[in-house]
Design an enzyme around this catalytic site. Sequence first.
Site, PDB file in Angstrom:
ATOM      1  N   GLU A 313      -4.738  -5.448   3.717  1.00 44.48           N
ATOM      2  CA  GLU A 313      -5.077  -4.319   4.580  1.00 44.48           C
ATOM      3  C   GLU A 313      -6.357  -4.617   5.362  1.00 44.48           C
ATOM      4  OE1 GLU A 313      -4.849  -0.771   2.287  1.00 44.48           O
ATOM      5  OE2 GLU A 313      -4.771   0.536   4.041  1.00 44.48           O
ATOM      6  N   GLU A 316      -5.439  -7.056   8.018  1.00 39.42           N
ATOM      7  CA  GLU A 316      -4.679  -6.307   9.034  1.00 39.42           C
ATOM      8  C   GLU A 316      -5.637  -5.546   9.946  1.00 39.42           C
ATOM      9  OE1 GLU A 316      -2.111  -3.321   7.379  1.00 39.42           O
ATOM     10  OE2 GLU A 316      -1.286  -2.736   9.339  1.00 39.42           O
ATOM     11  N   CYS A 340      -1.892   3.579   0.847  1.00 41.79           N
ATOM     12  CA  CYS A 340      -1.658   3.364  -0.588  1.00 41.79           C
ATOM     13  C   CYS A 340      -1.357   4.648  -1.336  1.00 41.79           C
ATOM     14  CB  CYS A 340      -2.831   2.632  -1.219  1.00 41.79           C
ATOM     15  SG  CYS A 340      -4.393   3.239  -0.668  1.00 41.79           S
ATOM     16  N   SER A 360      -1.305   1.552   8.029  1.00 44.43           N
ATOM     17  CA  SER A 360      -1.297   0.157   7.611  1.00 44.43           C
ATOM     18  C   SER A 360       0.097  -0.178   7.098  1.00 44.43           C
ATOM     19  CB  SER A 360      -2.326  -0.041   6.498  1.00 44.43           C
ATOM     20  OG  SER A 360      -2.057  -1.242   5.823  1.00 44.43           O
ATOM     21  N   LYS A 399       4.422   8.459  -6.639  1.00 44.57           N
ATOM     22  CA  LYS A 399       4.785   7.058  -6.879  1.00 44.57           C
ATOM     23  C   LYS A 399       6.247   6.944  -7.287  1.00 44.57           C
ATOM     24  CE  LYS A 399       0.888   4.908  -6.133  1.00 44.57           C
ATOM     25  NZ  LYS A 399       0.833   3.953  -5.031  1.00 44.57           N
ATOM     26  N   GLU A 402       7.991   6.970  -4.163  1.00 42.67           N
ATOM     27  CA  GLU A 402       7.741   5.714  -3.447  1.00 42.67           C
ATOM     28  C   GLU A 402       8.618   4.580  -3.992  1.00 42.67           C
ATOM     29  OE1 GLU A 402       3.926   3.858  -4.159  1.00 42.67           O
ATOM     30  OE2 GLU A 402       3.793   3.194  -2.082  1.00 42.67           O
ATOM     31  N   GLU A 407      13.611   1.027   1.231  1.00 45.37           N
ATOM     32  CA  GLU A 407      13.095  -0.228   1.807  1.00 45.37           C
ATOM     33  C   GLU A 407      12.238  -1.008   0.807  1.00 45.37           C
ATOM     34  OE1 GLU A 407      12.407   2.829   2.747  1.00 45.37           O
ATOM     35  OE2 GLU A 407      10.276   3.130   3.161  1.00 45.37           O
ATOM     36  N   CYS A 570      -6.804   9.502  -6.634  1.00 43.83           N
ATOM     37  CA  CYS A 570      -5.802   9.295  -7.683  1.00 43.83           C
ATOM     38  C   CYS A 570      -6.210   9.901  -9.023  1.00 43.83           C
ATOM     39  CB  CYS A 570      -5.566   7.812  -7.888  1.00 43.83           C
ATOM     40  SG  CYS A 570      -5.149   6.974  -6.373  1.00 43.83           S
TER      41      CYS A 570
END
Lengths: 643, 399
Positions: A313, A316, A340, A360, A399, A402, A407, A570
Amino acid sequence: MTDTSPHESAHTRAPASQRSRTAEMLEHAKRLGKMIPVTIDGNPIEVPLGTSVLEAAQRLGIRIPTLCYHEDLCLAGVCRVCVVQIEGQRTLQAACSYPITAPINVSTHTAKVRRARRHVIDLLLSAHVGECYTCSRNNHCELQDLAAEYGVDAFRFGRRETRRYPIDASSHAVVRDMDKCVLCRRCVRTCIDLQEVGVLEALRRGARTKIGTFMDKPLGSVVCISCGQCINRCPTGALRANDPTDDVWDAIDDPDKHVVIQTAPSPRAAIGECFGLEPGNAITFKLNSALRRCGFDRVFDTNFAADLTIMEEGVELLLRLKRALVDRDSTAALPQLTSCSPGWVKFLEHFYPEYIPNLSTAKSPQQMFGALLKTYYTDLNGLDPRNVVTVALMPCSAKKFECNRPEMCASGFKDVDYGLTTRELGKMIREAGVDPLKLPKSDFDDPFGTATGSGVIFGTTGGVMEAALRTVLELVTGLKVEKFFDHADIVPVRGFEGVRHVEIPVTQVGPVPPLVAHLFNNWKWLKGATLKVGVAHGTANAKKVMEDVKAGGQFSQCHFIEFMACPGGCLGGGGQPTPTSPAIRAARAKAIYAEDRSYTIRKSHENPAILKVYDEFLTDGPCGHRSHKLLHTTYTPRGKYIE
Amino acid sequence: MIVSTRTGSLTFAEVAPGKGMDVALARTPADVLRWIDASGLRGRGGAGFPTSLKWELAAKSPGALKYVICNADEGEPGTFKDRVILADFADLVFEGMTIAAYCIAARQGIVYLRAEYTYLRPHLEAVLARRREAHLLGKGIAGRAGFDFDIEIHMGSGSYVCGEETALIESLEGQRGEPRNRPPFPIDTGYLGNPTTVNNVETFAWAACILARGADWFKEYGTAKSTGHKLFSVSGDCQRPGVYEFPLGITIEAFLQEVGGEDAKAVQVGGAAGQCVPRGEFHRALAYEDIPTGGSIIVFGPQRDMLRVAANFLEFFIDESCGQCTPCREGTIKLLEGVKMLQRGQCSMDYLEELCSLGETMQLASKCGLGQTAPNTFLSIVSHFRDEILGRTAAWSPE
Ligand SMILES: Cc1cc2nc3c(=O)[nH]c(=O)nc-3n(C[C@H](O)[C@H](O)[C@H](O)COP(=O)(O)O)c2cc1C
Ligand code: SF4
Ligand code: SF4
Ligand code: SF4
Ligand code: SF4
Ligand code: FES
């Protein structure tokens, strides 16, 4: 250090009945600081104008039971468990939402009050499908506790034995069992006011009142971002996370399966709470032993992948900056937004899909780790990815969503098979008869064993930003970040304010390190630049920042903004142990920063395991071809309209 | 055509429209408040809160934007007098609202009109338009620079609880119609957070009359604590149902004679939220200090089954509770179950006592007036009609 009070937000969407103007008015009144003398059960105390009766009683150490009240939320005053007698008033008043504006005498346990509370509890039980044995909240349920506290020994007004509502398990993250709902509306206030998503609302009225979604659609098909904040604040088993522990046990029991688990720093700082520890005690290494006792074949540290995320990241970001500043490429989407926090990603996909180019493309640490486990790790160990089951211990319910995104299958197999919340793992450990607190410490397994402090602080708001800044600053200046910030603690990005904006000047630049030499010739173009970064936690704050970006405000000038869906980051995730409160989250944050300090290596790009991966496997370097295939992802514009 | 069911002559028909406002505007707002105070006018919506006090508090509450809201939700079962007032005497209501605005320095008035009264809207809009043309609304009312006030009509969106003033405000703001926590009260934190006075249709009309005719005229009728006349909506087992005007303080006995309901077994005063008065107490007075009422009078003839009556009202509350708070939402269900048990002769005395105690809890612990009054009818029927409701057998029951 407290979260920004939701009542201070001017754009709050909660209706006043759910938000109580009192709260707003009172915050204001309290600031005036005028002191009012009151007595509670004969005990005198002076409190600032606008203090609630409940707060005043708490200061005196007098307990008033509550149910719909929650420290994080605006007031509702709907359950009526907290009623008290105020001298001279015909009716009883709800202590949680009665503001003290004049001297009053309060009695908290007169016969009338006790009878009323008992009636309220009896009534709640009469409408409740009480199946405590089989309930996710058995033994830590606020309704159970109230029944015990008030000595309920019979169902005076009967009990409901037949279900009225089907269980809604359509969401990957949150399961709703409305037969256990006590209509306290904490979830409604969480979703609409704390998170400003606004998925849940009371539907219908009277006896048919029910918490539901738009048109009572299944949660899986509305704009729910899976953050699970509503679960954390539900007093009963009406909301729970979608629990895959049976599947995880099956995998462990299957001799052909190689089951590995990665653990994230936030659950490690909180899982002790499931075993009676005070909040703020991380049990990272004892937990490793407990996991091995449960039967996991390998235990890895998500921090490794967090360091990898920072590399990807961070690079990037540098690439985007170069495109914008050197190549003058107007399509370089800045500010870059972190990716994230899967709840935040889903929030953006629903409400700001036009900013997907700014997200990102780096996967979250959980998913990066999963992808490497089913490629690099299986290669190294001669395993068939088909037989490797990857489990992630996460503080987060999103999560779960996710890891089920279609994908997220870089190796051809699901990167991460199961996401476990802190609560669920706590349950598994108990089921295995293990007391993690009594176990010896043990280390993480190789080859990812070594982690850095930077990965640890991912768990708290501002942590991703701090970790990224440590790495970016060192890559660019060639100097130790300690030169700019004592102990490499980048304090300006820390803290619990809902929204932060920080500017960091790049006073000098150094040579381009070999790791990224294939991408950059020099850093001259960054000399004298000022890195502008932002941090927001909780989607209500994220919304403020995005509206500012849209309006061309100061955040639109940022280069990089960290977003986390959950208040506190988190460590306040939707999979963390209940209860939650600002104090509990602050204690967990302290534990996380202490763990960061305890690492000898505190910067992602110095992590030898990371350097090894780039050396052996991701040989075309950060943001190279291979890492793009495995470690980066794409997003889906979802919009907010529901078909 | 606008239908009204009025019976006999009403004071409102005799008071010349416009006079009250002329008198008010010739005085200071403080003088007008004193005038209303002297009349002893209390809210005609049911709770009987002193009108001058409410306006005074709203006047004192700081804020540049203030609102006058006319509660025309008229949802109480058995009430239809506001409909008659709006149909026949809309000018008086708007006049009263303008006087209130003058007192509290409000700039905007809103009529929250019950959805079922949509048919009245064109008429009311026409009256408002006429008043605007005559400079009785709008900027610089009646030539007084700085006195700007206009009235708009907002259609109600449904439920009975939206008549409760804070739920009404929530509904106006576009939210679910649910009562708020009080305090704060609308007089300092009302519509959109601004000081707001919410009054019943009839209250405004009387305010206009008081200015036109004087506080002493008003006080001549009624009792010391309940001054003036009041409109009553009469329905049920009587010969002459309709809208009546009587001085407050009238006994139920006298009332029943007027409407032709002398053989009544009981009278429901104040609608579903009110109380059920048995024959033995017909000497009591309709007044705030005795049996308060927003004007709904339902007469029950000798043939009525009082358990049916209780069940009927409880079914109403089970549907109409906003569902926010536990005592009201769940308690009403338990009371109805109890009535059904009584109907089958299956309710033990112990349980009946428990239900009465629950009823008291509902009165004490519910969040708003709806839940606080929902058990009233049940409790009064249980205490006054013991012989009738106890000892039934399943065969006896009409169900
Ligand atoms: C459930 C409930 C329903 C009510 N419905 C009405 C109504 O339809 N019309 C009305 O004027 N007041 C109604 N009220 C009373 C209002 O809350 C408020 O007290 C009244 O509008 C004040 O006006 P007044 O002071 O002029 O009486 C209701 C109250 C409750 C608790
Ligand atoms: S929500 Fe609480 S009371 Fe209800 S079944 Fe679960 S543990 Fe029992
Ligand atoms: S998970 Fe988050 S977005 Fe979904 S309903 Fe709960 S609070 Fe709202
Ligand atoms: S789902 Fe939970 S938090 Fe929401 S209203 Fe029901 S009991 Fe309360
Ligand atoms: S008493 Fe009834 S109507 Fe009033 S707030 Fe409570 S549930 Fe709603
Ligand atoms: S805790 Fe006060 S009403 Fe629920």
